[in-house]
Structure formats: C-alpha cells, structure tokens
Design an enzyme around this catalytic site. Sequence first.
Site, PDB file in Angstrom:
ATOM      1  N   GLY A 108      37.265   1.454 180.071  1.00  0.00           N
ATOM      2  CA  GLY A 108      36.774   3.067 180.718  1.00  0.00           C
ATOM      3  C   GLY A 108      35.295   4.552 180.261  1.00  0.00           C
ATOM      4  N   GLU A 111      31.945   2.282 179.779  1.00  0.00           N
ATOM      5  CA  GLU A 111      31.835   2.490 181.671  1.00  0.00           C
ATOM      6  C   GLU A 111      31.163   3.409 182.473  1.00  0.00           C
ATOM      7  OE1 GLU A 111      35.747   0.653 183.368  1.00  0.00           O
ATOM      8  OE2 GLU A 111      34.264  -1.095 184.186  1.00  0.00           O
TER       9      GLU A 111
HETATM   10  N1  DAK Z   1      45.003   4.696 177.262  1.00  0.00           N
HETATM   11  C1  DAK Z   1      45.926   5.789 176.327  1.00  0.00           C
HETATM   12  N2  DAK Z   1      46.791   6.232 175.233  1.00  0.00           N
HETATM   13  C2  DAK Z   1      45.444   5.538 174.365  1.00  0.00           C
HETATM   14  C3  DAK Z   1      44.401   5.076 174.660  1.00  0.00           C
HETATM   15  C4  DAK Z   1      44.211   4.587 176.465  1.00  0.00           C
HETATM   16  N3  DAK Z   1      43.614   3.372 176.000  1.00  0.00           N
HETATM   17  N4  DAK Z   1      44.368   5.128 173.463  1.00  0.00           N
HETATM   18  C5  DAK Z   1      44.467   4.937 172.466  1.00  0.00           C
HETATM   19  N5  DAK Z   1      45.929   5.733 172.893  1.00  0.00           N
HETATM   20  C6  DAK Z   1      46.521   6.370 172.316  1.00  0.00           C
HETATM   21  C7  DAK Z   1      47.030   5.561 171.351  1.00  0.00           C
HETATM   22  O1  DAK Z   1      48.088   5.169 172.401  1.00  0.00           O
HETATM   23  C8  DAK Z   1      47.514   7.264 171.117  1.00  0.00           C
HETATM   24  O2  DAK Z   1      49.278   7.511 171.409  1.00  0.00           O
HETATM   25  P1  DAK Z   1      50.431   8.450 170.698  1.00  0.00           P
HETATM   26  O3  DAK Z   1      50.550   6.523 169.362  1.00  0.00           O
HETATM   27  O4  DAK Z   1      49.773   8.912 169.237  1.00  0.00           O
HETATM   28  O5  DAK Z   1      50.933   8.954 171.549  1.00  0.00           O
HETATM   29  C9  DAK Z   1      47.138   8.124 170.106  1.00  0.00           C
HETATM   30  O6  DAK Z   1      45.558   7.754 171.557  1.00  0.00           O
HETATM   31  C10 DAK Z   1      45.919   7.473 169.318  1.00  0.00           C
HETATM   32  O7  DAK Z   1      45.526   6.430 168.943  1.00  0.00           O
HETATM   33  P2  DAK Z   1      45.722   4.962 168.114  1.00  0.00           P
HETATM   34  O8  DAK Z   1      46.951   5.883 167.552  1.00  0.00           O
HETATM   35  O9  DAK Z   1      45.533   3.466 168.780  1.00  0.00           O
HETATM   36  O10 DAK Z   1      44.434   5.759 167.437  1.00  0.00           O
HETATM   37  P3  DAK Z   1      43.910   4.274 165.643  1.00  0.00           P
HETATM   38  O11 DAK Z   1      42.703   5.099 165.404  1.00  0.00           O
HETATM   39  O12 DAK Z   1      44.954   3.731 164.969  1.00  0.00           O
HETATM   40  O13 DAK Z   1      42.783   3.373 166.839  1.00  0.00           O
HETATM   41  C11 DAK Z   1      41.672   2.420 169.144  1.00  0.00           C
HETATM   42  C12 DAK Z   1      41.961   3.865 167.543  1.00  0.00           C
HETATM   43  C13 DAK Z   1      41.213   3.510 169.851  1.00  0.00           C
HETATM   44  C14 DAK Z   1      40.881   1.627 168.292  1.00  0.00           C
HETATM   45  C15 DAK Z   1      43.149   2.174 170.218  1.00  0.00           C
HETATM   46  O14 DAK Z   1      43.627   3.673 170.424  1.00  0.00           O
HETATM   47  C16 DAK Z   1      42.596   1.597 171.231  1.00  0.00           C
HETATM   48  O15 DAK Z   1      42.832  -0.197 170.627  1.00  0.00           O
HETATM   49  N6  DAK Z   1      42.950   1.878 171.836  1.00  0.00           N
HETATM   50  C17 DAK Z   1      42.851   1.399 173.502  1.00  0.00           C
HETATM   51  C18 DAK Z   1      41.731   0.518 173.929  1.00  0.00           C
HETATM   52  C19 DAK Z   1      41.439   0.455 175.043  1.00  0.00           C
HETATM   53  O16 DAK Z   1      42.409  -1.473 175.429  1.00  0.00           O
HETATM   54  N7  DAK Z   1      41.121   0.461 176.352  1.00  0.00           N
HETATM   55  C20 DAK Z   1      40.587   0.075 177.609  1.00  0.00           C
HETATM   56  C21 DAK Z   1      41.909   0.389 178.349  1.00  0.00           C
HETATM   57  S1  DAK Z   1      41.695  -0.162 179.692  1.00  0.00           S
HETATM   58  C22 DAK Z   1      39.571   1.916 187.329  1.00  0.00           C
HETATM   59  C23 DAK Z   1      38.720   3.021 186.233  1.00  0.00           C
HETATM   60  C24 DAK Z   1      38.868   2.268 184.766  1.00  0.00           C
HETATM   61  C25 DAK Z   1      39.193   1.628 184.264  1.00  0.00           C
HETATM   62  C26 DAK Z   1      40.051   0.624 185.336  1.00  0.00           C
HETATM   63  C27 DAK Z   1      40.273   1.406 186.079  1.00  0.00           C
HETATM   64  N8  DAK Z   1      39.512   2.822 188.061  1.00  0.00           N
HETATM   65  C28 DAK Z   1      38.562   3.657 189.145  1.00  0.00           C
HETATM   66  C29 DAK Z   1      40.731   1.759 189.542  1.00  0.00           C
HETATM   67  C30 DAK Z   1      39.565   1.110 183.576  1.00  0.00           C
HETATM   68  C31 DAK Z   1      40.210   0.561 182.603  1.00  0.00           C
HETATM   69  C32 DAK Z   1      40.680   0.473 180.846  1.00  0.00           C
HETATM   70  O17 DAK Z   1      39.896   1.572 180.208  1.00  0.00           O
END
Ligand code: DAK
Length: 257
Positions: A108, A111
């Site tokens: 997101g 996006e």
């Molecule tokens: N959501 C929630 N928490 C998140 C997060 C996320 N997307 N990304 C990071 N965090 C949190 C982590 O859980 C962690 O929290 P604690 O464990 O400290 O409580 C904290 O931020 C620091 O993250 P990391 O410890 O993981 O940090 P690193 O440097 O090791 O890694 C990273 C950074 C960016 C590579 C990793 O955090 C990661 O892979 N994050 C997730 C990235 C991801 O998968 N993003 C896509 C999510 S799905 C919609 C609109 C939009 C969307 C859907 C619907 N509608 C309007 C209906 C979009 C969907 C998405 O984006």
Amino acid sequence: MEYKNLLVELDLPIAVVRLSRPKALNALNSELMGEVSQALAELEKNPEVGAVVLTGDERAFAAGADIKEMASAGAVEMLLRNQFVAWESVRSFPKPIIAAVSGYALGGGCELAMMCDMIIASETAQFGQPEINLGIIPGAGGTQRLTHAVGKVRAMEMILTGRPIKATEALEYGLVNRVVPVELYLEEAKRLAREIAGKAPVAVRLAKESVMRAYDGSLQQGLDFERKNFYLLFASEDKAEGMSAFIDKRKPAWKGK
Ligand code: DAK
C-alpha cells in the site's frame, strides 16, 4: 488540526503531509488513512495551498497497509470496512500532490506513492508490491498503476515475485521523476511543489484532470477487477497463513486453498 499519525505543516503556498507511525514503519492502518483523508479535505479547502507534498520519514515512506489490522479479516468484513473511501481521497485530490519517498514504499505504500502525481525518491528508496508473500494481491491499484508506469513485464516480475526494486531501477523504469541524495529528497519535492504552486491555479487543476483522463477509463475497469480479486483472496486459507506467518516472524506454509 492535530492528528495522531500525521504531521501537517503549512509552508505556503505548499503543505507537507508527513505520515508518522515510525514504530510500524508508517504502516497504513485505517486510523492513519482516515487522517490523510481529513487533512487533504482541509488542504483542498484552503485557497492558499497550491500543491501538497506527501512524505514519511527517512526509513520508510510506508511499509504497506497494516497487516495486523487485516490479518483476521475475511472477505465480507474487508468489503464492509470500505477502506477505499479514505484511499480515494488521495486519488481524487484536485491539487497536485507529490510523493517524497525515502526507504520502504511497499505494498500500500508503493500504491499510495503511485496515486500521487509525481514521485521524488531518495537514493535509499525501494519500491515493491510484496503482497504475494502474504497470499494476497495488491488491493489499492498496484496491479493497474504499476503496469501503466513500468510496463507489463516489469510489473509482472515485481508483483509475482514480491521483490522490491531500488531507486535507480525505479528511475530507469519510469516509476519516479528523479532520485536525489537522502538529505535532499524532501527539499527537492518541496521545490517542485512550490514551482507548480506558482502557476495559475485553475490551469494547474485542469491540466492535472486532463493528464489523469489519459488513462482513466481503462484504469477504473482495471481497479474494479483488482478490487474483486483482492476481496476474494480474503476468503482463502493462504491469506490467513501468510499474514499470521508475517506476525509470527516465520515462513508461510502455503496450502493452495
Ligand atoms: N503492517 C504492520 N506492521 C508492520 C508492517 C505492515 N505492513 N511493516 C512493518 N511492520 C512492523 C513490524 O511488524 C515491526 O513491528 P514490531 O515487531 O516491532 O512490533 C515494525 O514494523 C518494524 O518492522 P521489522 O522489524 O519487520 O523491520 P525490518 O527492518 O526487519 O523489515 C520490512 C522491514 C519493511 C522489510 C518488513 O517490516 C516487512 O516486510 N514489512 C511488511 C511489508 C509488506 O508485506 N507490505 C505489504 C502489506 S499488504 C487496501 C489498501 C491497501 C492494501 C490493501 C487493501 N484497501 C483500501 C482495502 C495494501 C496491502 C498491503 O500493503
């Protein structure tokens, strides 16, 4: 106005809206997106604001929608939450809006940056659609806008592998306007916003509307299609597994259903 997850700075004739949930890498939960929508409504009404810069911090523009908020939601719940309303406020904002991106712009976050009219990236920026790793697909226009911006084969690779690209690749692909050193990305975005804010406001508004019209018809159909498929995946077991695995910090075990 005061916000919980946002800082809004008026630096007339421009305004800077800064996403501020640093502990969660600016993950876009519904509260934050609601605030973005409110802030933009205020800025739209203010005739002294000619252009807006949307930014995060150096580490992250935004690491995506908040996975913790979506993890237990099913398809119907996601549909009823109707979060698109807040996201649409960015897309339909009538004044020019420039994303100043440093660090992660994922899911997101990517996006949201692509919904803006232009993107200034720092050298540390990385753009990606990693939703596939959670068992879902982009839901806020990523399959459509990324394909328009970078072309089919590059969008396919990014969306199907979930691998992010670096700022220099984003520039080469035509996703961003330019890449500047990290200490300059916000200044450069503000400079560009100020330049545009100095032009005739009505002409700027109609120029923006007209450029958007260049692909709006097909974009709307594509967005509707993406939205249905996005909701559908919230009925899958793999979505539940993908999001739990992220929260538990482990590798997902896909079941294919
Ligand atoms: N959501 C929630 N928490 C998140 C997060 C996320 N997307 N990304 C990071 N965090 C949190 C982590 O859980 C962690 O929290 P604690 O464990 O400290 O409580 C904290 O931020 C620091 O993250 P990391 O410890 O993981 O940090 P690193 O440097 O090791 O890694 C990273 C950074 C960016 C590579 C990793 O955090 C990661 O892979 N994050 C997730 C990235 C991801 O998968 N993003 C896509 C999510 S799905 C919609 C609109 C939009 C969307 C859907 C619907 N509608 C309007 C209906 C979009 C969907 C998405 O984006």
